[in-house]
Design a protein around this motif. Structure first.
Motif, PDB file in Angstrom:
ATOM      1  N   UNK A  23       0.567  -2.045   0.486  1.00 21.43           N
ATOM      2  CA  UNK A  23      -0.185  -0.307  -0.330  1.00 21.43           C
ATOM      3  C   UNK A  23       0.586   1.277  -0.292  1.00 21.43           C
ATOM      4  N   UNK A  24       0.428   1.657   1.262  1.00 22.65           N
ATOM      5  CA  UNK A  24       0.983   3.527   0.634  1.00 22.65           C
ATOM      6  C   UNK A  24       2.439   3.452   1.400  1.00 22.65           C
ATOM      7  N   UNK A  25       3.020   2.439   2.051  1.00 24.88           N
ATOM      8  CA  UNK A  25       4.279   2.372   2.731  1.00 24.88           C
ATOM      9  C   UNK A  25       5.227   2.074   1.349  1.00 24.88           C
ATOM     10  N   UNK A  26       5.073   1.022   0.302  1.00 24.29           N
ATOM     11  CA  UNK A  26       5.538   0.113  -1.248  1.00 24.29           C
ATOM     12  C   UNK A  26       5.074   1.455  -1.576  1.00 24.29           C
ATOM     13  N   UNK A  27       4.505   1.799  -2.094  1.00 24.22           N
ATOM     14  CA  UNK A  27       4.535   4.093  -3.040  1.00 24.22           C
ATOM     15  C   UNK A  27       5.310   4.590  -2.301  1.00 24.22           C
ATOM     16  N   UNK A  28       5.303   5.470  -0.913  1.00 24.38           N
ATOM     17  CA  UNK A  28       6.633   6.106  -0.915  1.00 24.38           C
ATOM     18  C   UNK A  28       7.925   5.430  -0.819  1.00 24.38           C
ATOM     19  N   UNK A  29       7.905   4.457  -0.748  1.00 20.83           N
ATOM     20  CA  UNK A  29       9.425   3.891  -1.039  1.00 20.83           C
ATOM     21  C   UNK A  29      10.117   4.193  -2.401  1.00 20.83           C
ATOM     22  N   UNK A  30       9.213   3.801  -3.416  1.00 20.26           N
ATOM     23  CA  UNK A  30       9.365   3.618  -4.897  1.00 20.26           C
ATOM     24  C   UNK A  30       9.174   5.204  -4.929  1.00 20.26           C
ATOM     25  N   UNK A  31       8.805   6.318  -4.336  1.00 21.82           N
ATOM     26  CA  UNK A  31       8.558   8.258  -4.697  1.00 21.82           C
ATOM     27  C   UNK A  31      10.060   8.003  -4.230  1.00 21.82           C
ATOM     28  N   UNK A  32      10.635   8.047  -3.273  1.00 18.69           N
ATOM     29  CA  UNK A  32      11.700   8.636  -2.519  1.00 18.69           C
ATOM     30  C   UNK A  32      12.863   8.330  -3.259  1.00 18.69           C
ATOM     31  N   UNK A  33      12.588   6.832  -4.497  1.00 20.04           N
ATOM     32  CA  UNK A  33      13.801   7.170  -5.234  1.00 20.04           C
ATOM     33  C   UNK A  33      13.858   7.578  -6.908  1.00 20.04           C
ATOM     34  N   UNK A  34      12.051   7.679  -6.490  1.00 11.36           N
ATOM     35  CA  UNK A  34      11.818   8.372  -8.007  1.00 11.36           C
ATOM     36  C   UNK A  34      12.209  10.272  -7.894  1.00 11.36           C
ATOM     37  N   UNK A  35      12.070  10.672  -6.726  1.00 15.23           N
ATOM     38  CA  UNK A  35      12.355  11.775  -6.101  1.00 15.23           C
ATOM     39  C   UNK A  35      13.621  12.235  -6.493  1.00 15.23           C
ATOM     40  N   UNK A  36      14.555  11.620  -6.139  1.00 21.09           N
ATOM     41  CA  UNK A  36      16.354  11.408  -6.684  1.00 21.09           C
ATOM     42  C   UNK A  36      16.355  11.526  -7.548  1.00 21.09           C
ATOM     43  N   UNK A  37      16.064  10.414  -8.259  1.00 22.06           N
ATOM     44  CA  UNK A  37      16.345  10.317 -10.080  1.00 22.06           C
ATOM     45  C   UNK A  37      15.490  12.098 -10.669  1.00 22.06           C
ATOM     46  N   UNK A  38      14.366  12.143  -9.872  1.00 25.94           N
ATOM     47  CA  UNK A  38      13.936  13.254 -10.945  1.00 25.94           C
ATOM     48  C   UNK A  38      14.908  14.388 -10.378  1.00 25.94           C
ATOM     49  N   UNK A  39      15.449  14.553  -8.997  1.00 23.41           N
ATOM     50  CA  UNK A  39      15.756  15.939  -8.526  1.00 23.41           C
ATOM     51  C   UNK A  39      17.196  16.224  -9.495  1.00 23.41           C
ATOM     52  N   UNK A  40      18.031  14.673 -10.151  1.00 23.23           N
ATOM     53  CA  UNK A  40      19.534  14.871 -10.450  1.00 23.23           C
ATOM     54  C   UNK A  40      19.270  15.554 -12.451  1.00 23.23           C
ATOM     55  N   UNK A  41      17.864  14.668 -12.472  1.00 23.65           N
ATOM     56  CA  UNK A  41      18.118  14.891 -14.188  1.00 23.65           C
ATOM     57  C   UNK A  41      17.631  16.639 -14.708  1.00 23.65           C
ATOM     58  N   UNK A  42      16.474  16.861 -13.527  1.00 18.48           N
ATOM     59  CA  UNK A  42      15.669  17.601 -13.426  1.00 18.48           C
ATOM     60  C   UNK A  42      16.693  19.587 -13.961  1.00 18.48           C
ATOM     61  N   UNK A  43      18.158  19.618 -12.876  1.00 15.24           N
ATOM     62  CA  UNK A  43      18.886  20.738 -12.818  1.00 15.24           C
ATOM     63  C   UNK A  43      19.935  20.591 -14.176  1.00 15.24           C
ATOM     64  N   UNK A  44      18.956  19.979 -15.545  1.00 13.43           N
ATOM     65  CA  UNK A  44      20.213  19.474 -17.306  1.00 13.43           C
ATOM     66  C   UNK A  44      19.022  20.166 -17.706  1.00 13.43           C
ATOM     67  N   UNK A  45      17.325  20.538 -17.577  1.00 12.58           N
ATOM     68  CA  UNK A  45      16.676  21.356 -18.094  1.00 12.58           C
ATOM     69  C   UNK A  45      16.507  22.305 -18.961  1.00 12.58           C
ATOM     70  N   UNK A  46      16.827  23.095 -20.216  1.00 13.24           N
ATOM     71  CA  UNK A  46      16.835  24.624 -20.317  1.00 13.24           C
ATOM     72  C   UNK A  46      18.203  25.351 -20.900  1.00 13.24           C
ATOM     73  N   UNK A  47      18.375  25.836 -21.079  1.00 17.20           N
ATOM     74  CA  UNK A  47      19.533  27.073 -22.185  1.00 17.20           C
ATOM     75  C   UNK A  47      20.604  27.022 -20.126  1.00 17.20           C
TER      76      UNK A  47
END
Length: 560
Positions: A23-47
């Protein structure tokens, strides 16, 4: 935790316990990994996106602004968090495999959709499958709206505008790509290689160039310098190893009768035969040159088959075919230039164009299915040979780090240009997604509550690319969003100049197919992530490191 299951032939069979979350615990654990990857990649966007420095064991670190490169290098120690990373990485890889660009945008959209989806699930009883259907409905509406606002790319100036965006505003490099495409045409093949100087340069090869030269420098002793030029030249192509002069006597006799030089491209030549050919060449009986066939094994066969079709020749598979050679088996070119490293064949005569075009189409299909960069480069080289012209851009820089980073951006720019030419462009800077919001608002009211919620999740996610570009530029992202949404059409934010205006006029555009692919892949992966109920991973276990000092030192070196 180890559990003994039994013995078989003196061998102990063991199994590791699994970690199961719900349930919520499983999705929260996945989301922590999603946030790490997204934060790392998002820094490269734009000129004004930032660089990411990636450790590489035993060699220098790699610096890049390429989203897919960053995504592929994020790996987390916690297995549950890392599964979120792997799910999100799938969206980026799907987008990259389809269009070669837009991976950062896909990551940002996927994270936004996943976060909103998880938030909805926490609020109460929701049918997760209906919610997923609503998200997919919204993504399809966005793709349709993007298609309607797309404009075709008709000029080299528009091509350069697309390349400039992908290159983070480097106008000179965009012009270099534009000039290359102008020279080659839309279907031209462009390869990227690292330069040994700080200067970027383009080398365009007409005809067919093979990465192998003459077997002996004595073939060029009667010419100027180290290059042998053969005019109106006959070609003998074979996969056989030629050991005796009798095997190629029919070809030598044909060349002598027709008073034309003969270029032999074979798998290999014996040393005795080479001596005879060189002596024959020096004495002026028949002007002849021996060249080794490129590559090895099955790749050699494929490239020789390409060459035979492009040159209007027949590929002779073995020595028995050589004995039965006739005039139609030989190809013919207006000019052949051979040096110690390369063989250039120009203007083939009597080519079957239908067969050549069929082969080109076959190679294009193989390119679409290619998995590794090595396979892709090899297939592109084959395609360039078949088309008769190939451009190589040598990417320069003051250091290996700079060359690697610039090569990543060049590759993104080339991919973006190709899909822009084929499918058109839309306003860049995240503006196109914002202009899709009215299309979602105009959809007929959903009969199911979850469908409407799914559409709203997509609607909110459309704001994120523009928001992230503005934030990376160091300005107030909320104010930028407010002004762009208040505008209409191509009006948007030019992050490089820090100004608002008509983005198409300013040359700030995104390929339509890139944005559509990013939206589709993000919605698919994020909706799956948001509807996950159970998470099963291996229990973490400590690796056993031998007590030997050398192995301990090696283990520390690789992070164990």
């Amino acid at each position: 935790m180890l559990t003994r299951l039994g013995r078989s032939g003196g061998t102990t069979v063991r199994s590791f316990a699994k970690d199961v979350r719900f349930g919520v615990e499983a999705r929260s654990l996945l989301l922590q990994g999603v946030n790490v990857l997204a934060n790392a990649v998002a820094t490269t966007l734009g000129p004004k996106g930032r660089n990411v420095l990636i450790e590489q064991l035993l060699i220098s670190p790699r610096i890049t602004k390429d989203g897919i490169t960053v995504a592929n290098n994020v790996q987390l120690k916690d297995r549950r968090h890392n599964m979120g990373v792997q799910l999100l990485r799938q969206a980026t890889n799907n987008t990259n495999n389809k269009v070669g660009d837009g991976t950062t945008t896909a990551t940002i959209l996927a994270r936004g959709i996943a976060c909103q989806g998880l938030h909805v699930l926490r609020q109460g009883q929701v049918n997760v499958q209906l919610l997923r259907e609503g998200i997919l409905q919204g993504s399809r509406a966005v793709c349709k709206a993007l298609d309607e606002m797309s404009v075709s790319v008709d000029t080299i100036g528009q091509v350069e505008a697309v390349a400039k965006v992908a290159l983070n505003g480097e106008e000179r490099l965009a012009e270099l790509i534009g000039d290359t495409i102008l020279e080659l045409g839309e279907g031209g093949v462009i390869l990227l290689k690292e330069s040994h100087s700080p200067i970027d340069e383009v080398k365009i090869q007409e005809g067919i160039t093979l990465p192998s030269g003459y077997f002996s420098p004595f073939f060029a002793t009667k010419s100027e310098g180290d290059t042998l030029e053969l005019g109106n030249c006959l070609l003998l192509l074979t996969l056989a190893k030629i050991d005796q002069v009798e095997q190629i006597l029919p070809a030598l006799n044909l060349a002598k009768v027709r008073e034309q030089p003969l270029l032999i491209i074979a798998q290999d030549f014996s040393s005795d035969l080479l001596k005879i050919l060189v002596l024959n060449h020096l004495q002026g009986r028949v002007q002849v040159c021996a060249v080794k066939a490129p590559n090895f094994g099955e790749e050699q066969r494929q490239e020789m088959q390409d060459l035979a079709l492009a040159m209007g020749a027949h590929l002779l598979e073995d020595a028995t075919w050589l004995a039965e050679l006739d005039e139609e088996d030989l190809g013919e070119v207006v000019s052949a230039v051979v040096d110690a490293k390369e063989t250039h064949l120009m203007q083939p005569i009597n080519v079957n164009e239908e067969q050549v075009q069929a082969r080109i189409q076959h190679i294009r299909e193989l390119i679409e299915e290619a998995i590794t960069d090595e396979d892709l480069d090899r297939l592109k080289t084959r395609l360039g040979r078949m088309q008769g012209h190939l451009a190589t851009i040598y990417v320069g820089g003051t250091s290996d780090l700079e060359v690697s980073e610039r090569k990543d951006r060049f590759n993104d720019a080339l991919q973006a240009v190709r899909v822009a030419i084929s499918d058109g462009v839309v306003p860049g800077g995240g503006t196109a997604y914002l202009r899709c919001i009215p299309a979602l608002d105009k959809l007929p009211p959903a009969e199911v509550m979850e469908h409407q919620v799914g559409r709203e999740i997509v609607r909110d996610a459309l704001r994120l690319p523009c928001y992230t570009i503005a934030r990376n530029a160091g300005v107030d992202p909320d104010e930028v969003l407010r002004q762009v949404i208040a505008g209409s059409g191509n009006y948007g934010y030019d992050a490089a100049a820090g100004e608002f205006g008509d983005l198409l006029t300013r040359g700030i555009v995104d390929p339509t197919k890139v944005l559509q692919s990013a939206m589709t892949d993000a919605a698919g992966i994020a909706s799956l992530l948001a509807t996950t109920e159970v998470l099963i991973t291996e229990q973490p276990r400590k690796r056993k490191i031998p007590k030997n000092q050398i192995t301990q030192d090696l283990a520390k070196l690789v992070g164990m």
